[in-house]
Design an enzyme around this catalytic site. Sequence first.
Site, PDB file in Angstrom:
ATOM      1  N   GLN A 174      -8.325 -16.560 -17.861  1.00 44.15           N
ATOM      2  CA  GLN A 174      -7.581 -15.297 -17.982  1.00 44.15           C
ATOM      3  C   GLN A 174      -6.332 -15.507 -18.828  1.00 44.15           C
ATOM      4  O   GLN A 174      -5.986 -14.666 -19.663  1.00 44.15           O
ATOM      5  CB  GLN A 174      -7.205 -14.777 -16.593  1.00 44.15           C
ATOM      6  CG  GLN A 174      -8.428 -14.351 -15.785  1.00 44.15           C
ATOM      7  CD  GLN A 174      -8.105 -13.954 -14.361  1.00 44.15           C
ATOM      8  OE1 GLN A 174      -6.971 -14.108 -13.909  1.00 44.15           O
ATOM      9  NE2 GLN A 174      -9.095 -13.468 -13.645  1.00 44.15           N
TER      10      GLN A 174
ATOM     11  N   SER B 192      -7.004 -21.763 -16.845  1.00 47.76           N
ATOM     12  CA  SER B 192      -7.303 -20.368 -16.546  1.00 47.76           C
ATOM     13  C   SER B 192      -7.824 -19.652 -17.780  1.00 47.76           C
ATOM     14  O   SER B 192      -7.131 -19.541 -18.794  1.00 47.76           O
ATOM     15  CB  SER B 192      -6.042 -19.664 -16.035  1.00 47.76           C
ATOM     16  OG  SER B 192      -6.210 -18.258 -16.131  1.00 47.76           O
TER      17      SER B 192
ATOM     18  N   ASP C 204     -15.272 -19.789  -8.756  1.00 50.80           N
ATOM     19  CA  ASP C 204     -15.666 -18.539  -8.095  1.00 50.80           C
ATOM     20  C   ASP C 204     -16.829 -18.735  -7.123  1.00 50.80           C
ATOM     21  O   ASP C 204     -17.106 -17.864  -6.301  1.00 50.80           O
ATOM     22  CB  ASP C 204     -16.072 -17.486  -9.142  1.00 50.80           C
ATOM     23  CG  ASP C 204     -14.878 -16.974  -9.932  1.00 50.80           C
ATOM     24  OD1 ASP C 204     -13.726 -17.149  -9.474  1.00 50.80           O
ATOM     25  OD2 ASP C 204     -15.094 -16.396 -11.012  1.00 50.80           O
TER      26      ASP C 204
ATOM     27  N   LYS D 216     -19.409 -10.105 -14.839  1.00 50.90           N
ATOM     28  CA  LYS D 216     -18.094  -9.452 -14.768  1.00 50.90           C
ATOM     29  C   LYS D 216     -17.185  -9.948 -15.890  1.00 50.90           C
ATOM     30  O   LYS D 216     -16.529  -9.151 -16.563  1.00 50.90           O
ATOM     31  CB  LYS D 216     -17.493  -9.778 -13.392  1.00 50.90           C
ATOM     32  CG  LYS D 216     -16.188  -9.093 -13.079  1.00 50.90           C
ATOM     33  CD  LYS D 216     -15.974  -9.034 -11.571  1.00 50.90           C
ATOM     34  CE  LYS D 216     -15.341 -10.280 -10.991  1.00 50.90           C
ATOM     35  NZ  LYS D 216     -13.924 -10.442 -11.345  1.00 50.90           N
ATOM     36  N   SER D 217     -17.149 -11.251 -16.105  1.00 50.55           N
ATOM     37  CA  SER D 217     -16.258 -11.794 -17.146  1.00 50.55           C
ATOM     38  C   SER D 217     -16.644 -11.274 -18.526  1.00 50.55           C
ATOM     39  O   SER D 217     -15.793 -10.860 -19.316  1.00 50.55           O
ATOM     40  CB  SER D 217     -16.341 -13.327 -17.156  1.00 50.55           C
ATOM     41  OG  SER D 217     -15.816 -13.847 -15.970  1.00 50.55           O
TER      42      SER D 217
ATOM     43  N   GLY E  44      -7.554  -9.039 -11.227  1.00 54.39           N
ATOM     44  CA  GLY E  44      -6.635  -9.965 -11.898  1.00 54.39           C
ATOM     45  C   GLY E  44      -6.972 -10.099 -13.374  1.00 54.39           C
ATOM     46  O   GLY E  44      -6.080 -10.194 -14.229  1.00 54.39           O
TER      47      GLY E  44
ATOM     48  N   ARG F 175      -8.370 -18.126  -0.633  1.00 53.89           N
ATOM     49  CA  ARG F 175      -9.785 -18.350  -0.277  1.00 53.89           C
ATOM     50  C   ARG F 175      -9.984 -19.592   0.571  1.00 53.89           C
ATOM     51  O   ARG F 175     -10.956 -19.669   1.329  1.00 53.89           O
ATOM     52  CB  ARG F 175     -10.657 -18.414  -1.540  1.00 53.89           C
ATOM     53  CG  ARG F 175     -10.899 -17.040  -2.115  1.00 53.89           C
ATOM     54  CD  ARG F 175     -11.992 -17.011  -3.172  1.00 53.89           C
ATOM     55  NE  ARG F 175     -12.190 -15.631  -3.592  1.00 53.89           N
ATOM     56  CZ  ARG F 175     -12.575 -15.262  -4.805  1.00 53.89           C
ATOM     57  NH1 ARG F 175     -12.820 -16.179  -5.728  1.00 53.89           N
ATOM     58  NH2 ARG F 175     -12.744 -13.985  -5.083  1.00 53.89           N
TER      59      ARG F 175
ATOM     60  N   LYS G  17      -6.303 -16.545  -5.341  1.00 55.66           N
ATOM     61  CA  LYS G  17      -7.352 -15.606  -5.773  1.00 55.66           C
ATOM     62  C   LYS G  17      -7.157 -14.284  -5.021  1.00 55.66           C
ATOM     63  O   LYS G  17      -6.076 -14.035  -4.494  1.00 55.66           O
ATOM     64  CB  LYS G  17      -8.729 -16.216  -5.510  1.00 55.66           C
ATOM     65  CG  LYS G  17      -9.043 -17.402  -6.427  1.00 55.66           C
ATOM     66  CD  LYS G  17      -9.232 -16.965  -7.855  1.00 55.66           C
ATOM     67  CE  LYS G  17      -9.531 -18.137  -8.762  1.00 55.66           C
ATOM     68  NZ  LYS G  17      -9.508 -17.754 -10.179  1.00 55.66           N
TER      69      LYS G  17
HETATM   70  C1  S3P Z   1     -12.143 -15.174 -14.943  1.00 51.86           C
HETATM   71  C2  S3P Z   1     -11.492 -16.360 -14.834  1.00 51.86           C
HETATM   72  C3  S3P Z   1     -11.236 -17.016 -13.550  1.00 51.86           C
HETATM   73  C4  S3P Z   1     -12.142 -16.445 -12.467  1.00 51.86           C
HETATM   74  C5  S3P Z   1     -12.158 -14.952 -12.458  1.00 51.86           C
HETATM   75  C6  S3P Z   1     -12.657 -14.433 -13.781  1.00 51.86           C
HETATM   76  C7  S3P Z   1     -12.346 -14.610 -16.291  1.00 51.86           C
HETATM   77  O1  S3P Z   1      -9.900 -16.800 -13.168  1.00 51.86           O
HETATM   78  O2  S3P Z   1     -11.738 -16.930 -11.202  1.00 51.86           O
HETATM   79  O3  S3P Z   1     -13.008 -14.485 -11.433  1.00 51.86           O
HETATM   80  O4  S3P Z   1     -13.143 -13.672 -16.458  1.00 51.86           O
HETATM   81  O5  S3P Z   1     -11.719 -15.112 -17.236  1.00 51.86           O
HETATM   82  P1  S3P Z   1      -8.691 -17.746 -13.714  1.00 51.86           P
HETATM   83  O6  S3P Z   1      -8.569 -17.515 -15.161  1.00 51.86           O
HETATM   84  O7  S3P Z   1      -7.489 -17.273 -12.946  1.00 51.86           O
HETATM   85  O8  S3P Z   1      -9.081 -19.134 -13.366  1.00 51.86           O
END
Ligand code: S3P
Length: 426
Positions: free
Chosen positions: A167, A165, A313, A21-22, A93, A344, A340
Site C-alpha cells: 500500500q 507494504s 493476509d 481485491k488488490s 486501508g 489479528r 490490520k
Molecule cells: C494490500 C497490501 C497489504 C494487504 C492488504 C492489501 C494491497 O497491506 O494486507 O490486504 O492491495 O496492496 P500492506 O500494504 O499494509 O502490507
Amino acid sequence: MDIKISPAESLRGDIRLPGDKSISHRYAILASLADGATRIRNYASGADCRSTLGVFQAMGVRVEEAPGEIVIHGPGLRGLHKPECALDAGNSGSTMRMLSGVLAAQPFSSTIAGDESLSRRPMDRIMKPLGEMGARIRGRDGRYPPLEIDGRPLRPIRYASPVASAQVKTCILLAGLFAEGATTVVEPTPTRDHTEIALREFGATVEVSGRSVSVQGPARLAGGEFTVPGDISSAAFFLVAASIVPGSRLLIEGVGLNPTRAALLDFLLSAGAGIRVSNMRQAHGEPVGDLVVETARIRGGAIERDTTAALIDEIPALAVLGALSEEGLSVHDARELRVKETDRIASIVTNLRRAGVEIEEREDGFSIPGRQRFRAARYDSFGDHRIAMAFAVAALAADGESVVENADAASVSFPEFFTTLERLRA
Ligand code: S3P
C-alpha cells in the site's frame, strides 16, 4: 449478524471467486486517472473495492455497472474535480493509503475518512514519504484518519521504505505519476507487485530492479479492457476448509497466482496439502490458474521473514489449519498483523482459546501446537472480514454447532462467502 455453522461432512463442488481485491483497487484507480473508458470484468464484489469506486465518483468520475462488469470513464490524469464533502474509504486501508498519493497531487484540498476500525490504523507510513514529495497532509494526532490533504504540485523522490507494504509502495508510485521525473521506492522485502504490472498495462513507464521500483511522471495512462482473476486470499479459506474436512474435493477456477501472492500455495504444498494447479495462463500480465484441492494430512511448519510478508493476509486461515496439523504452526515477524482491520494476533488468540485450542501469543506472532481439536464455540469476527471467514472454517471441523458473531464483516472482501460455503456442503 450472527451466523450458526454446523460441522461439515465433506465439501465438494466448483467455485469461482470474486475478483482479486488488490488488483481491482489498482484497475479502478488507474482507470480513473486514464484517458478514455476502461471495461473491468469480475471487479471485486466486496465493500472495500466499492469504496475506491465511490471516492472517484465523488470526484466526478463516471462509472457504469452491468452484471459481471463495470466501465470507468477516465477523465485523464488531471481530470478529477474537488469533492463536495469528505471522501469515505469505509473499512479499506488500501483505499485510504493508495488514494492519498493521488489526492496529494490535486489542485484542490480534500478530506478522506474511514470507519471506526480504519480510523485506528496508522497513516504516518504514507504521510512521511508524501511529505518528502512536498505534500501537505494533516492527520488526527499526527498519524490517524481522517486525513486533511491540501493538494499541490509534488516533486519526485527516492524513498527507502522502512515497512514492507504494497500500500505504501503504491501510494508513492501513484503520487509519482503526477511529479516531474522518476519517483523510486525501495522495499525492505518484496511485496505484491500488482501496481507495477497494472501501471505498465495502462501505459506508464515503470522500471524494476531488485527491490527498487521507479515510475516516470507525468504519466499518460490509457484505458483498456481487463478481467480480474479470482482472489487467492479468498481462495485461502476454501483451500484450508477442503484440507481439513474429510472427503472434500473442490475445483477453484481462475485464481490469480502472481508469485508475490502465491506464497500461500508454496507453504501449503510444502506442508503436504493435496492441491493441484492446472491451466496456467496470463491475464494482463497477471498469472492465473485453476486449483483442485483435496483433503490431506497437513504437517504444519513455521512462517517467518519474507514469507510472513508474502502471506500476511492468509495467516488467519493458516492459524486454523495449524491447530489441526501434525506438527503445529509458528508465525514470526508478523507485527504488521497488529495493525490490520483488527489486531489479528489478538483476535486469533481469543477465538482459538474459545474453541479450547492452545496457542502461545508473542508480540510478533504466535505458536500453535498441532493435533488439537475445535470445540463448538462462539467466535467474534471483531468486525474483521478475514477473522470472520477463518473461524467459519474452524467451525466446519468442530464437535458441534458454532456461532460467528458479526459474521457480515465478511462482505468487506467476499459478500458471497457464506452462501458459497453452504452450496459446497449441500
Ligand atoms: C494490500 C497490501 C497489504 C494487504 C492488504 C492489501 C494491497 O497491506 O494486507 O490486504 O492491495 O496492496 P500492506 O500494504 O499494509 O502490507
